[in-house]
Design a protein around this motif. Structure first.
Motif, mmCIF file in Angstrom:
data_model
loop_
_atom_site.group_PDB
_atom_site.id
_atom_site.type_symbol
_atom_site.label_atom_id
_atom_site.label_comp_id
_atom_site.label_asym_id
_atom_site.label_seq_id
_atom_site.Cartn_x
_atom_site.Cartn_y
_atom_site.Cartn_z
ATOM 1 N N SER A 112 -21.543 4.488 53.715
ATOM 2 C CA SER A 112 -21.737 5.418 53.098
ATOM 3 C C SER A 112 -23.099 5.537 52.512
ATOM 4 C CB SER A 112 -21.567 6.763 53.668
ATOM 5 O OG SER A 112 -19.920 6.947 52.900
ATOM 6 N N LYS A 113 -21.965 4.449 51.553
ATOM 7 C CA LYS A 113 -22.398 4.081 49.786
ATOM 8 C C LYS A 113 -23.576 2.910 49.691
ATOM 9 C CE LYS A 113 -17.956 5.008 48.012
ATOM 10 N NZ LYS A 113 -17.194 4.891 47.180
ATOM 11 N N LEU A 114 -23.831 2.248 51.122
ATOM 12 C CA LEU A 114 -25.017 1.792 51.002
ATOM 13 C C LEU A 114 -26.606 1.970 51.045
ATOM 14 C CD1 LEU A 114 -23.241 -0.844 54.973
ATOM 15 C CD2 LEU A 114 -23.061 -1.099 52.306
ATOM 16 N N PRO A 115 -26.944 0.852 50.657
ATOM 17 C CA PRO A 115 -28.494 0.917 50.760
ATOM 18 C C PRO A 115 -29.071 1.031 51.945
ATOM 19 C CG PRO A 115 -28.386 -0.307 48.714
ATOM 20 C CD PRO A 115 -26.738 0.270 50.158
ATOM 21 N N PHE A 116 -29.798 2.411 52.220
ATOM 22 C CA PHE A 116 -30.634 3.211 53.503
ATOM 23 C C PHE A 116 -30.235 3.801 54.157
ATOM 24 C CE2 PHE A 116 -33.463 -1.281 52.058
ATOM 25 C CZ PHE A 116 -34.573 -1.104 52.154
ATOM 26 N N THR A 117 -28.827 4.218 54.113
ATOM 27 C CA THR A 117 -28.135 4.668 55.093
ATOM 28 C C THR A 117 -28.649 6.655 55.150
ATOM 29 O OG1 THR A 117 -25.643 3.642 54.564
ATOM 30 C CG2 THR A 117 -25.612 6.212 55.076
ATOM 31 N N ILE A 118 -29.314 6.669 56.062
ATOM 32 C CA ILE A 118 -29.425 8.216 56.144
ATOM 33 C C ILE A 118 -28.560 8.470 57.467
ATOM 34 C CG2 ILE A 118 -32.132 7.865 55.685
ATOM 35 C CD1 ILE A 118 -32.658 7.900 58.483
ATOM 36 N N GLY A 119 -27.284 7.667 58.052
ATOM 37 C CA GLY A 119 -26.688 8.599 58.928
ATOM 38 C C GLY A 119 -25.861 7.950 59.630
ATOM 39 N N GLU A 120 -25.243 8.293 60.584
ATOM 40 C CA GLU A 120 -23.997 7.387 61.249
ATOM 41 C C GLU A 120 -24.248 7.596 62.881
ATOM 42 O OE1 GLU A 120 -20.335 9.259 60.008
ATOM 43 O OE2 GLU A 120 -20.769 9.024 58.403
ATOM 44 N N THR A 121 -23.435 6.120 63.120
ATOM 45 C CA THR A 121 -23.188 5.976 64.966
ATOM 46 C C THR A 121 -22.387 7.189 65.715
ATOM 47 O OG1 THR A 121 -22.279 3.996 64.616
ATOM 48 C CG2 THR A 121 -24.682 3.626 65.061
ATOM 49 N N GLU A 122 -22.657 7.733 66.417
ATOM 50 C CA GLU A 122 -21.476 8.239 67.072
ATOM 51 C C GLU A 122 -20.091 7.651 67.155
ATOM 52 O OE1 GLU A 122 -22.360 10.307 71.022
ATOM 53 O OE2 GLU A 122 -24.663 9.128 71.349
ATOM 54 N N GLU A 123 -19.000 8.316 66.603
ATOM 55 C CA GLU A 123 -17.748 7.657 66.616
ATOM 56 C C GLU A 123 -17.546 6.996 68.311
ATOM 57 O OE1 GLU A 123 -13.428 9.779 66.615
ATOM 58 O OE2 GLU A 123 -14.789 10.523 66.631
ATOM 59 N N GLY A 124 -17.309 6.125 67.775
ATOM 60 C CA GLY A 124 -16.212 4.982 68.447
ATOM 61 C C GLY A 124 -17.850 4.189 69.380
ATOM 62 N N CYS A 125 -19.109 4.172 68.728
ATOM 63 C CA CYS A 125 -19.916 3.414 70.078
ATOM 64 C C CYS A 125 -19.917 2.255 68.677
ATOM 65 C CB CYS A 125 -20.542 4.288 69.389
ATOM 66 S SG CYS A 125 -22.485 3.844 69.834
ATOM 67 N N ASP A 126 -19.724 1.637 69.649
ATOM 68 C CA ASP A 126 -20.231 0.212 69.510
ATOM 69 C C ASP A 126 -21.579 -0.852 70.040
ATOM 70 O OD1 ASP A 126 -20.080 -2.563 69.331
ATOM 71 O OD2 ASP A 126 -18.300 -3.075 70.530
ATOM 72 N N ILE A 127 -22.226 -1.095 69.586
ATOM 73 C CA ILE A 127 -23.655 -0.908 69.447
ATOM 74 C C ILE A 127 -23.928 -2.451 69.909
ATOM 75 C CG2 ILE A 127 -24.805 0.614 68.210
ATOM 76 C CD1 ILE A 127 -25.880 -1.435 66.410
#
Length: 473
Positions: A112-127
């Motif tokens: 969440s500290k990374l630049p550009f971050t606006i949200g998170e992927t779903e828990e346990g999701c490996d895209i």
């Protein structure tokens, strides 16, 4: 003797009336009690009545300023009450994610500290773990004829490919969905910034794909594409956003005798040690950096390193020979050292795209001997299929990236691309030299099973890049 008369009411009052100081003391005492009781009630209320929902992080208050002061952040990520999990990269062998920590909480860099971050992927999701699904509604993301920036080596329809089935597949991760690519969000986030792809022709294909995905929302007079004389640097400008998307030809990342972007087909490949700054001078000031390097290391023999201050043109050279894995490790160490010294983790993001698979031996997926990707129009459906790609290289990446103090986001495109033997340019591309009668009689002999048609597979690579840029965890 007469009994004494009872005292009058007024006299009693005069004798029992308290001193004026008594009321002052009483008022002060009541005031203190009220404050004390209010504080007790407040403590009771906070500790006993409010915590209906689970506390997201035990012993920590929500850090509301975590992302608000970071560049590119549009809003703060929501607190879900879930513990942060190590970023998954894939179920492939030699995954390049962070090591597991059994029995203790993760103590690594928060995404969440990374630049550009606006949200998170779903828990346990490996895209990077999923399957390809046919999608007639949203695929392709653009038409080949609509993007004038696609190189003739990648325009399969223009060069006679009879089918479009390869354009109609969408990557579907298991248990979650990829966010739809949003060109406006990407350009707004790049306003006044630079994005650069660095590597070989495969990374150039991903670069062109990104340009095609973005240029559609720009008016004709608000965009341009220019290349340097030697074509080592190509720059797409989104003028209204003061943003650039660039490509730098550097197939080994280090200086090499294949650095000429036009004439680089050298059999006796050679790389110079300690030469990362040769290309690195082009990377300084970039806000989003996407590296790749793999194919050019696969010579089938030991890699030659030029030592000292000599030139590749010198008749006598001080040369050291290393195995492919050791040579590749030198490049990874050099790249990571350069990133650590030159990139600002509070402003910049660095990505590394894994090996792009080849489909040069049809026997690997159960085809007839002597075949390759030519005339292949269907996907490989074998779960966890892995072709001829060098797994030892994946191991080198894993080991070196785990040592990195700078957060590198790994785009693990290898296995999901391995299923796509249908998506190569094959014979449907510009040929740089006339084909011989023998070649024309045997298309397998000149089919390109390295590069990919656009639109096509590499658009998915950029969807994954988009996801990891804005939703890194």
């Amino acid at each position: 003797m007469k009994p004494p008369l009872p005292p009058s009411t007024s006299s009693v009052l005069r004798k029992t009336r308290p001193s004026p100081y008594f009321y002052t003391f009483l008022t002060f005492t009541v005031f203190v009690l009220i404050l004390y009781c209010e504080d007790l009630l407040s403590i009771f209320y906070r500790n006993e009545l409010v915590p209906i929902k689970p506390i997201p992080e035990t012993g920590k208050e929500k850090e509301t300023k975590l992302t608000s002061k970071l560049p590119f952040v549009l809003r703060e990520p929501e607190e879900t009450g879930k513990k942060e999990e190590t970023e998954s990269t894939s179920k492939l062998p030699f995954v390049t994610g962070e090591p597991e920590e059994t029995g203790k909480k993760k103590e690594t860099k928060s995404t969440s500290k990374l630049p550009f971050t606006i949200g998170e992927t779903e828990e346990g999701c490996d895209i990077f773990s999923g399957r390809w699904v046919r999608d007639e509604l949203t695929r392709p993301l653009y038409e080949e004829s609509e993007c004038p920036y696609i190189q003739p080596q990648l325009t399969c329809q223009e060069h006679g490919r009879p089918d479009k089935e390869y354009q109609k597949w969408r990557w579907q991760p298991h248990g979650c969905d990829l966010p739809r690519f949003n060109a406006t969000l990407m350009l707004e986030s790049l306003r006044g910034k630079r994005m650069m792809f660095v590597g070989d022709s495969l990374n150039r294909g991903q670069y062109v794909s990104m340009v095609c995905l973005l240029h559609r929302i720009l008016p004709p007079n608000a965009k341009s594409l220019e290349s340097s004389i030697d074509q080592s640097l190509t720059v797409f400008r989104a003028k209204d956003y003061n943003a650039t998307i660039e490509f730098n030809w550097a197939p080994f990342l280090l200086e090499s005798n294949s650095d000429n972007a036009i004439v680089h087909r050298v059999d006796d490949r050679m790389v110079k040690k300690g030469s990362i700054n040769k290309h690195g001078k082009n990377w300084k000031g970039v806000d989003v950096l996407v590296f790749n390097t793999y194919l050019w290391w696969m010579t089938g023999r030991k890699m030659k390193f030029l030592k000292g201050k000599g030139s590749f043109k010198d008749e006598k050279k001080d040369i050291e020979e290393l195995t492919t894995e050791d040579a590749y490790r030198v490049a990874m160490k050099s790249m990571l050292k350069w990133v650590r010294k030159n990139m600002d983790r509070n402003k910049t993001r660095v990505f590394f795209t894994s090996m792009s698979p080849l489909h040069i031996k049809s026997q690997e997926w159960g085809g007839e001997p002597g075949g390759n990707c030519y005339n292949e129009t269907t996907l490989i459906e074998v779960p966890n299929y892995w072709g001829s790609e060098n797994k030892n290289i994946m191991q080198v990446i894993a080991e070196e990236f785990d040592k990195s103090k700078f957060p590198i986001t790994f785009l693990n495109i290898t296995q999901l691309s391995s299923y796509r033997k249908d998506a190569h340019t094959s014979i449907y591309k510009k040929q740089w030299s006339p084909l011989t009668p023998e070649q024309l009689a045997n298309p397998v002999s000149y089919a390109d099973c390295v590069h990919w048609c656009l639109p096509g597979l590499q658009d998915t690579w950029n969807e994954l890049l988009f996801t990891k840029l804005f939703y890194p965890s």
